[in-house]
Every structure is written in structure tokens, then in C-alpha cells.
Design a protein around this motif. Structure first.
Motif, PDB file in Angstrom:
ATOM      1  N   HIS A  55      42.134  27.759  84.867  1.00  0.00           N
ATOM      2  CA  HIS A  55      41.568  29.083  85.076  1.00  0.00           C
ATOM      3  C   HIS A  55      40.038  28.967  85.090  1.00  0.00           C
ATOM      4  N   VAL A  56      39.457  29.117  86.255  1.00  0.00           N
ATOM      5  CA  VAL A  56      38.012  29.003  86.402  1.00  0.00           C
ATOM      6  C   VAL A  56      37.360  30.338  86.061  1.00  0.00           C
ATOM      7  N   VAL A  57      36.425  30.308  85.118  1.00  0.00           N
ATOM      8  CA  VAL A  57      35.701  31.507  84.682  1.00  0.00           C
ATOM      9  C   VAL A  57      34.250  31.323  85.104  1.00  0.00           C
ATOM     10  N   MET A  58      33.811  32.099  86.098  1.00  0.00           N
ATOM     11  CA  MET A  58      32.464  31.925  86.630  1.00  0.00           C
ATOM     12  C   MET A  58      31.434  32.585  85.711  1.00  0.00           C
ATOM     13  N   MET A  59      30.604  31.770  85.093  1.00  0.00           N
ATOM     14  CA  MET A  59      29.524  32.236  84.230  1.00  0.00           C
ATOM     15  C   MET A  59      28.376  31.252  84.339  1.00  0.00           C
ATOM     16  N   SER A  60      27.155  31.749  84.363  1.00  0.00           N
ATOM     17  CA  SER A  60      25.992  30.863  84.333  1.00  0.00           C
ATOM     18  C   SER A  60      25.733  30.426  82.899  1.00  0.00           C
ATOM     19  N   PHE A  61      24.931  29.379  82.755  1.00  0.00           N
ATOM     20  CA  PHE A  61      24.557  28.925  81.417  1.00  0.00           C
ATOM     21  C   PHE A  61      23.846  30.037  80.656  1.00  0.00           C
ATOM     22  N   GLU A  62      22.994  30.783  81.347  1.00  0.00           N
ATOM     23  CA  GLU A  62      22.284  31.890  80.696  1.00  0.00           C
ATOM     24  C   GLU A  62      23.261  32.956  80.219  1.00  0.00           C
ATOM     25  N   GLU A  63      24.294  33.224  80.992  1.00  0.00           N
ATOM     26  CA  GLU A  63      25.296  34.215  80.578  1.00  0.00           C
ATOM     27  C   GLU A  63      26.065  33.732  79.355  1.00  0.00           C
ATOM     28  N   VAL A  64      26.355  32.446  79.302  1.00  0.00           N
ATOM     29  CA  VAL A  64      27.033  31.901  78.123  1.00  0.00           C
ATOM     30  C   VAL A  64      26.114  31.984  76.910  1.00  0.00           C
ATOM     31  N   ARG A  65      24.837  31.653  77.084  1.00  0.00           N
ATOM     32  CA  ARG A  65      23.875  31.775  75.982  1.00  0.00           C
ATOM     33  C   ARG A  65      23.832  33.202  75.461  1.00  0.00           C
TER      34      ARG A  65
END
Length: 318
Positions: A55-65
């Protein structure tokens, strides 16, 4: 939320670019239908054949931070680079709780791996008696219920005690210290979970039935950290969901099935289009063929001199 009644789930945050063997990794996931692999990334999977259990969850590194900071409003968390997320693996059950809902186990994994038949190696677990399954940061499943879904909080019980293995001389940090520090504390392994679970004495499946390869900046050939005695001309084969190590013992080929292979950040060439069967050299994936004594001796041999020369060339070229 889990709608497939799959028992096991695990998550990886990955940014940058896919490894050359990403499609082979995906296919090794396909053979493990009892596991859901969540892949949090900002990299497109267009052109890849992604199996249903990835399951691919599209998130940028900044969004994860941002998400991590929202989950810990009482702290100023330090996530200045993707590698620091390794310390937060212990909190993925909290940070990504919306993804793990409905699974008996949440967990984490690394992508520099090739999976074998993982569940074949997990002992009978009908009542979910194991608190943790598999002992390392490149693959672990943790029981998805209180207090284990917040297992990072429990590490404070052993804060100030010695770390394990490669962190000899250091002490376990509190989770507040770990999450607010830019330094890596290896909280998912010897700097946190290992001392904690040993202290608690809970039921774990910690058998080492996988191969963890020494990083390539140390050796060009395959040297297995957990089984150095099985590293004599060590090579591998993947055969329709099953993964095998091959090595020499007393001039004879030994073939043993393993749960997975942790390649440890190696740059690998892909020289095969066959996703179902292939062999694994220390530097490439190639078309499947039976390992013979002559070929293992040739391709699995130690290359200390060649590695030394290559390191010098790399330094000069920088």
C-alpha cells in the motif's frame, strides 16, 4: 483500516530514489500475502508492478516531519534527515495508527531487502502470544494493543542502563531525549527495544533465521554479520517466493532456506527480467541457474585487494 483480515502489517518511510532492484523487492512482497507492507514515500511508482499487499502512501518528507511533530506536541522533535526516522520506528504504531487499525501486529521494515517466505518462519501464533516477532530494525512486528502500540514510552523503564551490542559504553536514552535529539540512538534495536524487551522478559520470536550482510563499504563480498561461519563463498537464490543461502562447507555446497536478506545499502545491478527466479551475487541480480561448486568459488570469493583499490579510487575521484 484493515479490511482483508491480514494479521501482520509493517511500514517503511522511504525518500530519494528507488533502488535498482525495486521491482524484485516488490515481487518478493507479492509472495507474502499474509503481510501488508505500507510504503510511505514521495517517489512515483509509475511503471512498476505494485502488488495488492503493498500500500503506497504518498507523503513528502516534510509532511512526515509535520505529522511526527503533531503526534508529539509536548516536544520539539528533531527529524532533520530521513535516516533519523529510524529512531521513530518505535513510535510508528502511534504516528501511523490510522493505517494499522484492524491488524493484530504493526511493525517496520527496510527496503534494502529481499523477502523469502516470511510467515513460514513464524511459529504458531494463533493467540498472538508474541509481543515482538523478528529482532531487528530491518523487519519487526509488534503486537497492536496497549501498551505495545506505544512501545517507545516503555523504553523509559530502562533509560540509563547500558545499550547492547555495537553501542557498548552508551546508555539508553529516554524517548523524550531520543526524539528531540538530532543524533541517532538506534532506538529500534540495541539502543532501545533490545534492552527494554530483555528487561521485561516478554514472549518474543527472536530467532535469527535471516541474513544481515555487512555494509559494502567494509567488504565487496557477502559477509553475513549474524552467521560469519556461513560466509565462505556466500551467494543467494530466489525461487518463487523462497529465498536460499548457498555457501561452502568442507568443499561442499550447503543450501539453506532463510526468511529474508538484508543487503545493507548495496548498489546492485539488475541483469535479469525474471521476477520469479533469480540468483544474487554480491553486486548484482542475475538470471537463475543452479549454483555449482565452480561458480560459487568464482563469484562468492573474497575480494579484499579489489575492494581496497576501489576505495582508493573513490576517495581520489571525490
Amino acid at each position: 483500516m484493515n479490511s482483508s483480515n491480514t494479521q501482520y502489517s509493517a511500514l517503511c518511510c522511504y525518500f530519494g530514489q528507488w533502488p535498482s532492484y525495486f521491482q524484485l523487492w516488490l515481487n518478493s512482497c507479492r509472495y507474502n500475502q499474509a503481510i501488508t507492507f505500507f510504503l510511505v514515500t514521495d517517489i512515483s511508482t509509475e511503471g512498476y508492478d505494485v502488488p495488492e499487499n503493498v500500500h503506497v502512501v504518498m507523503m513528502s518528507f516534510e509532511e512526515v516531519r509535520t505529522l511526527v511533530q503533531q503526534k508529539f506536541p509536548e516536544l520539539k522533535v528533531s527529524v532533520d534527515r530521513p535516516y533519523k526516522l529510524c529512531d521513530f520506528k518505535t513510535a510508528y504504531g502511534h504516528i501511523f495508527s490510522h493505517l494499522f487499525e484492524g491488524y493484530a501486529y504493526w511493525g517496520f521494515y527496510d527496503i534494502d531487502t529481499i523477502w523469502g517466505d516470511i510467515c513460514k518462519f513464524i511459529p504458531e501464533n494463533a493467540d498472538n502470544q508474541w509481543v515482538r516477532i523478528f529482532p531487528c530494525g530491518h523487519l519487526s512486528f509488534i503486537r497492536n494493543e496497549a501498551p505495545w502500540h506505544h512501545i517507545y514510552e516503555l523504553v523509559n523503564e530502562v533509560a540509563g542502563t547500558p545499550c547492547r551490542n555495537n553501542m557498548e559504553g552508551k546508555q539508553v536514552a529516554t524517548w523524550q531525549e531520543c526524539f528531540s535529539s538530532p543524533m541517532s540512538h538506534y532506538y529500534d534495536e540495541e539502543g532501545g527495544l533490545e534492552p527494554l524487551l530483555s528487561h521485561l522478559g516478554v514472549a518474543q520470536y527472536g530467532a535469527v533465521d535471516f541474513d544481515n550482510i555487512m555494509p559494502p563499504w567494509r567488504f565487496n563480498h557477502f559477509l553475513c554479520i549474524n552467521f560469519p561461519e556461513k560466509s565462505n563463498h556466500l551467494v543467494y537464490s530466489f525461487e518463487q517466493g523462497h529465498l536460499y543461502r548457498h555457501y561452502l562447507h568442507e568443499k561442499q555446497i550447503v543450501r539453506e532456506e532463510i526468511s529474508y536478506l538484508h543487503i545493507s545499502k548495496r548498489q546492485m545491478q539488475v541483469c535479469t527480467y525474471d521476477r520469479e527466479r533469480f540468483i544474487i551475487y554480491p553486486n548484482r541480480f542475475a538470471a537463475w541457474k543452479p549454483w555449482t561448486l565452480c561458480r560459487i568459488r568464482l563469484h562468492g570469493r573474497k575480494r579484499f585487494l579489489g575492494h581496497f583499490i576501489q576505495r582508493i579510487i573513490n576517495r581520489i575521484s571525490k
